[in-house]
Design a protein around this motif. Sequence first.
Motif, PDB file in Angstrom:
ATOM      1  N   VAL A  43       0.930  -1.211   0.142  1.00  0.00           N
ATOM      2  CA  VAL A  43       0.004   0.162   0.096  1.00  0.00           C
ATOM      3  C   VAL A  43       0.884   1.158  -0.014  1.00  0.00           C
ATOM      4  CG1 VAL A  43      -1.694   1.142   1.327  1.00  0.00           C
ATOM      5  CG2 VAL A  43      -1.719  -1.345   1.126  1.00  0.00           C
ATOM      6  N   VAL A  44       1.398   1.408  -1.240  1.00  0.00           N
ATOM      7  CA  VAL A  44       2.559   2.322  -1.244  1.00  0.00           C
ATOM      8  C   VAL A  44       2.462   3.743  -0.888  1.00  0.00           C
ATOM      9  CG1 VAL A  44       3.679   0.777  -2.860  1.00  0.00           C
ATOM     10  CG2 VAL A  44       2.110   2.543  -3.893  1.00  0.00           C
ATOM     11  N   ASP A  45       1.465   4.159  -0.824  1.00  0.00           N
ATOM     12  CA  ASP A  45       1.053   5.817  -0.551  1.00  0.00           C
ATOM     13  C   ASP A  45       0.829   5.749   0.946  1.00  0.00           C
ATOM     14  OD1 ASP A  45       1.530   6.827  -3.149  1.00  0.00           O
ATOM     15  OD2 ASP A  45      -0.129   6.218  -3.623  1.00  0.00           O
ATOM     16  N   ASP A  46       0.849   4.678   1.917  1.00  0.00           N
ATOM     17  CA  ASP A  46       0.570   4.867   3.261  1.00  0.00           C
ATOM     18  C   ASP A  46       1.632   4.880   4.039  1.00  0.00           C
ATOM     19  OD1 ASP A  46       0.095   3.699   5.880  1.00  0.00           O
ATOM     20  OD2 ASP A  46      -2.009   3.123   4.878  1.00  0.00           O
ATOM     21  N   LYS A  47       1.940   5.632   4.961  1.00  0.00           N
ATOM     22  CA  LYS A  47       2.688   5.922   5.980  1.00  0.00           C
ATOM     23  C   LYS A  47       3.299   4.745   6.471  1.00  0.00           C
ATOM     24  CE  LYS A  47       0.185   7.870   9.919  1.00  0.00           C
ATOM     25  NZ  LYS A  47      -0.333   6.268  10.424  1.00  0.00           N
ATOM     26  N   SER A  49       3.667   1.858   5.034  1.00  0.00           N
ATOM     27  CA  SER A  49       4.354   1.062   3.979  1.00  0.00           C
ATOM     28  C   SER A  49       5.941   1.001   4.574  1.00  0.00           C
ATOM     29  CB  SER A  49       4.050   1.422   2.810  1.00  0.00           C
ATOM     30  OG  SER A  49       4.824   0.977   2.002  1.00  0.00           O
ATOM     31  N   LYS A  80       6.639  -0.874  -7.596  1.00  0.00           N
ATOM     32  CA  LYS A  80       5.645   0.221  -7.051  1.00  0.00           C
ATOM     33  C   LYS A  80       5.961   0.981  -6.059  1.00  0.00           C
ATOM     34  CE  LYS A  80       1.683  -2.855  -8.716  1.00  0.00           C
ATOM     35  NZ  LYS A  80       0.821  -3.675  -8.229  1.00  0.00           N
ATOM     36  N   VAL A  81       6.731   0.627  -5.248  1.00  0.00           N
ATOM     37  CA  VAL A  81       7.388   1.188  -3.925  1.00  0.00           C
ATOM     38  C   VAL A  81       8.161   2.255  -4.249  1.00  0.00           C
ATOM     39  CG1 VAL A  81       8.600   0.770  -1.759  1.00  0.00           C
ATOM     40  CG2 VAL A  81       7.436  -1.076  -2.705  1.00  0.00           C
ATOM     41  N   HIS A  82       7.611   3.495  -3.719  1.00  0.00           N
ATOM     42  CA  HIS A  82       8.342   4.784  -4.160  1.00  0.00           C
ATOM     43  C   HIS A  82       8.616   5.950  -2.902  1.00  0.00           C
ATOM     44  CE1 HIS A  82       4.831   7.106  -3.245  1.00  0.00           C
ATOM     45  NE2 HIS A  82       4.051   6.092  -3.692  1.00  0.00           N
ATOM     46  N   ILE A  83       8.027   5.567  -1.584  1.00  0.00           N
ATOM     47  CA  ILE A  83       8.654   6.331  -0.515  1.00  0.00           C
ATOM     48  C   ILE A  83      10.154   5.946  -0.149  1.00  0.00           C
ATOM     49  CG2 ILE A  83       8.075   6.817   1.962  1.00  0.00           C
ATOM     50  CD1 ILE A  83       5.197   6.140   1.429  1.00  0.00           C
TER      51      ILE A  83
END
Length: 187
Positions: A43-47, A49, A80-83
């Motif tokens: 859930v790549v936009d979740d803090k 993650s 997909k992981v970007h943070i």
Amino acid sequence: MTTSQLYEELNKVNHSKEKRLHYAHLILANPELVPKLLEVLFVVDDKISPKAGWVLEAVCRLSLEPLLPYLNLFTENIHKVHIDSAVRPVAKICELIALSYTGKEPHTVKTALTATHKERIIETCFDYMINDEKVASKAYGMTTLFLLGKEYDWVHPELKIILVRDFASQSAAFKARARHILKKLKH
């Protein structure tokens, strides 16, 4: 433990080694939680993650075995992981997989890792190298590419081009790792 319960537990994870190891041991004792941990990681936009990434990295540093049944899920989604704080542990896990796969010691990753898994990891690591990622992700990526590139004749020449091109503009840490990899590529 449900995914939502695991999510709540991951909320308690911080940068301390103690917390990461606590949850890593929880996952190792309950390997059925790995797909739930991956679900949270992706859930790549979740803090939360990145926290799932930190725990998964801690698990993999202790043992890659719990991840192996989920290599397909892992490699399908890593791009997909970007943070930044989630990319670093994913890059480290890729490096750990490559080290075990190419190492001299027997390891179950040698039979579990398919050509498709390797290709996805290689593609993602090249993305780390050409995108604006932090130096740790690039360093883990270049090591992974060097190791897996032993099987793919096109990887090393491409890696060398990127390392030489970016050398002057990167940090001291990047240069140190790049120098090491370039030296190995000459032999």
